[in-house]
Design an enzyme around this catalytic site. Structure first.
Site, mmCIF file in Angstrom:
data_model
loop_
_atom_site.group_PDB
_atom_site.id
_atom_site.type_symbol
_atom_site.label_atom_id
_atom_site.label_comp_id
_atom_site.label_asym_id
_atom_site.label_seq_id
_atom_site.Cartn_x
_atom_site.Cartn_y
_atom_site.Cartn_z
ATOM 1 N N LYS A 159 23.944 -1.443 -32.137
ATOM 2 C CA LYS A 159 24.116 -0.545 -30.992
ATOM 3 C C LYS A 159 25.514 0.067 -31.068
ATOM 4 O O LYS A 159 26.509 -0.658 -31.142
ATOM 5 C CB LYS A 159 23.946 -1.326 -29.685
ATOM 6 C CG LYS A 159 24.071 -0.484 -28.424
ATOM 7 C CD LYS A 159 23.766 -1.331 -27.182
ATOM 8 C CE LYS A 159 23.880 -0.502 -25.912
ATOM 9 N NZ LYS A 159 23.547 -1.305 -24.714
ATOM 10 N N ASP A 198 18.698 -3.582 -15.189
ATOM 11 C CA ASP A 198 18.222 -2.275 -15.656
ATOM 12 C C ASP A 198 16.845 -2.363 -16.325
ATOM 13 O O ASP A 198 16.686 -2.000 -17.487
ATOM 14 C CB ASP A 198 19.246 -1.699 -16.639
ATOM 15 C CG ASP A 198 19.094 -0.198 -16.842
ATOM 16 O OD1 ASP A 198 18.451 0.448 -16.006
ATOM 17 O OD2 ASP A 198 19.629 0.321 -17.839
ATOM 18 N N ALA A 207 24.599 4.915 -25.504
ATOM 19 C CA ALA A 207 24.650 4.501 -26.910
ATOM 20 C C ALA A 207 23.320 4.777 -27.596
ATOM 21 O O ALA A 207 22.331 5.146 -26.961
ATOM 22 C CB ALA A 207 24.983 3.012 -26.993
ATOM 23 N N GLN A 208 23.318 4.583 -28.899
ATOM 24 C CA GLN A 208 22.070 4.642 -29.656
ATOM 25 C C GLN A 208 21.989 3.422 -30.558
ATOM 26 O O GLN A 208 23.005 2.785 -30.850
ATOM 27 C CB GLN A 208 21.959 5.932 -30.462
ATOM 28 C CG GLN A 208 22.993 6.157 -31.519
ATOM 29 C CD GLN A 208 22.932 7.603 -32.045
ATOM 30 O OE1 GLN A 208 22.961 8.577 -31.289
ATOM 31 N NE2 GLN A 208 22.859 7.738 -33.368
ATOM 32 N N VAL A 209 20.759 3.083 -30.990
ATOM 33 C CA VAL A 209 20.561 1.869 -31.781
ATOM 34 C C VAL A 209 19.941 2.210 -33.132
ATOM 35 O O VAL A 209 19.077 3.091 -33.236
ATOM 36 C CB VAL A 209 19.682 0.839 -31.025
ATOM 37 C CG1 VAL A 209 20.435 0.254 -29.848
ATOM 38 C CG2 VAL A 209 18.370 1.447 -30.558
ATOM 39 N N LEU A 254 16.675 4.116 -33.964
ATOM 40 C CA LEU A 254 15.431 3.642 -33.331
ATOM 41 C C LEU A 254 15.255 4.313 -31.980
ATOM 42 O O LEU A 254 14.141 4.547 -31.531
ATOM 43 C CB LEU A 254 15.490 2.128 -33.139
ATOM 44 C CG LEU A 254 15.398 1.247 -34.385
ATOM 45 C CD1 LEU A 254 15.738 -0.190 -34.027
ATOM 46 C CD2 LEU A 254 14.003 1.326 -34.992
ATOM 47 N N SER A 308 17.806 6.539 -28.648
ATOM 48 C CA SER A 308 19.103 6.981 -28.135
ATOM 49 C C SER A 308 19.032 7.015 -26.623
ATOM 50 O O SER A 308 18.099 7.576 -26.048
ATOM 51 C CB SER A 308 19.450 8.363 -28.689
ATOM 52 O OG SER A 308 20.696 8.803 -28.204
ATOM 53 N N ALA A 309 20.014 6.392 -25.968
ATOM 54 C CA ALA A 309 20.065 6.377 -24.505
ATOM 55 C C ALA A 309 21.324 7.117 -24.048
ATOM 56 O O ALA A 309 22.021 7.728 -24.847
ATOM 57 C CB ALA A 309 20.048 4.940 -24.000
ATOM 58 N N SER A 310 21.611 7.033 -22.758
ATOM 59 C CA SER A 310 22.697 7.832 -22.198
ATOM 60 C C SER A 310 24.075 7.418 -22.706
ATOM 61 O O SER A 310 24.965 8.253 -22.849
ATOM 62 C CB SER A 310 22.666 7.753 -20.669
ATOM 63 O OG SER A 310 22.615 6.406 -20.251
#
Length: 478
Positions: free
Chosen positions: A163, A308, A146-148, A140, A142-144
């Site tokens: 996650k 955040d 983790a990804q979901v 869905l 991707s961040a710094s």
């Protein structure tokens, strides 16, 4: 007989040891190039006396630097994507930086599914197929860190979000932070009289927590319980944790159906709603009011808060309800700082320079005055740092400008634990600018701050301003 050599294993170990050094070299080469570019430019622009030509020269310099900063953040990824989120806001950085960096906020590269599956199966002790009836290979987001992925557990009727941490990301991000700390030390000794090192130390501590998803699950449950218990209807939606589906590097939670706040204008246009019209304005007002109310309660009543609120963590669900995602960065303020900040909120809301000065001392913010009108500049600096509405005449933070409050009032010591509040307010300010609503969170939070101080025995009932004397600041806006 000699053991056989596994060249792939040797290659992997060599790469693991060399990668941090290579990454550090990449950072320093680029950071020094950007920094020296500005220093050389400052000398060059000083010879130009025409103000309009000076402005045009600054614009070109910012555009050149923006390309270099974008390239560094995009190529290195990881922690530098977080830096892009912080810096790429209209009030904090030059317009060319903002235009370039805003596109990076949700651009973290996805880890291939085979690697994600390996992490997940190591944590679960079972195969993905045994646990999940369906698991979407494409993430869905991707961040710094983790990804979901969207999925469905076996025997369940509702979808969940899984996650999963990017493998090897922790060592790289810690390398990035230590390089930034060294750069911050140099900057505060040469260019900016502000305790940048303490800020980066707090970032190191907070981001270190983000790699433990068990801690994140506990934080999510604690904040969910607090908001749902303290309101007839919680101002924001918090995902429910699937309790037996949590490990250090993975976390399964309730799925929310909604749209990212960055896509709100496009979604309104699709539905035939004018994004600049009255209906859209009311919806945006409700979204911002809900979000900031939740933050006022978390910071000032509880002291334990989600730290955040960047756009990638905010989902707009049915009926303009706000879903608040990603509880990796949370902060538990000590009682003294919570109450000290409540006092500063009242000072900002009431434009009280004396109270602001007292709050600085209470919070442990050590300032060095470089001007005659010290109290007024202290209040202006407080508004600039800790309110979503900038002081009159201030369009953005300008740490190098001689007329900036940060130049006039040096900050020699800044409590590390207060950085999370500072960052949260600045992210909320960025959201308000994006939604086109100029408002003061200090005004909205005044009654919450008064209640916090009253409960602590630090405010008499007669000193609390009756709510009948104040109209809602949102009603004044529209």
């Amino acid at each position: 007989m000699l053991p056989s050599l596994d060249f792939n294993d040797i290659k992997e170990k060599f790469s693991t040891h060399v990668r941090p050094w290579h990454r550090s070299l990449q950072f320093w080469v680029r950071a020094v190039d950007i920094y020296t570019g500005y220093k050389v430019f400052q000398v060059r622009v000083s010879f130009e006396k025409d103000m309009h030509k000076q402005e045009a020269m600054w614009e070109r310099q910012h555009e050149l630097a923006a390309e270099k900063i974008y390239a560094m953040c995009s190529d290195l990824g990881g922690f530098f994507l977080k830096i892009a989120q912080i810096v790429g806001k209209p009030d904090l950085a030059p317009a060319p930086w903002v235009r370039r960096l805003v596109t990076l906020c949700d651009r973290a590269p996805a880890t291939p599914f085979d690697e994600i599956r390996l992490v997940l199966e190591q944590e679960l002790g079972r195969s993905v197929g045994e646990v999940f009836e369906r698991f979407d290979v494409d993430p869905l987001g991707s961040a710094s860190i983790a990804q979901v992925h969207r999925a469905r557990l076996r025997g369940d009727k509702s979808d969940v979000v899984v996650k999963v941490q990017h493998p090897g990301i922790q060592d790289l991000m810690m390398t990035d932070i230590r390089n930034l700390q060294a750069f911050a030390l140099y900057m505060q000794k040469t260019d900016i009289t502000f305790d940048l090192y303490s800020v980066t130390k707090e970032m190191e501590k907070q981001i270190g927590y983000e790699f433990d998803f068990v801690r994140e699950a506990n934080a999510m449950e604690k904040i969910r319980h607090f908001l749902y218990e303290n309101n007839k209807k919680a101002p924001v939606l918090v995902p429910r944790v699937i309790r037996d589906m949590v490990g250090r590097r993975f976390l399964v939670m309730e799925y929310f159906d909604g749209i990212p706040i960055l896509n709100l204008g496009d979604e309104m246009a699709k539905r035939g709603i004018n994004p600049g019209g009255k209906i859209a304005a009311v919806a945006k007002q409700k979204i911002l009011q809900s979000l900031t109310l939740a933050y006022g309660q978390m910071i000032l009543k509880s002291g334990f808060f989600h730290a955040d609120p960047h756009p990638g963590n905010i989902l707009i669900c049915k009926g303009s309800e706000v879903g608040l995602l990603d509880y990796g960065q949370v902060k538990d303020l000590p009682e003294s700082l919570r109450l000290g900040y409540a006092n500063l909120v009242l000072a900002i809301a009431d434009s009280d320079p004396i109270r602001a000065s007292e709050s600085y001392r209470e919070l442990g913010i050590d300032t060095l005055s470089k001007c005659k009108n010290e109290l007024e500049e202290l209040l202006k600096l407080a508004q600039t740092m800790f309110d979503t509405k900038l002081p009159p005449g201030v369009m953005m933070l300008q740490p190098f400008a001689e007329e900036s409050s940060i130049k006039k009032i040096g900050v020699r010591a800044f409590p590390e634990e207060l950085f999370s509040v500072l960052r949260t307010v600045h992210l909320l300010r960025g959201l308000s600018v994006g939604l086109g609503i100029n408002y003061s969170c200090a005004e909205q939070w005044r009654p919450i701050a008064e209640e916090a101080l009253y409960r602590a025995g630090r405010l008499k009932g007669k000193h609390i301003k009756p709510s009948t004397r104040r109209r809602s600041f949102f009603r004044r806006l529209f």
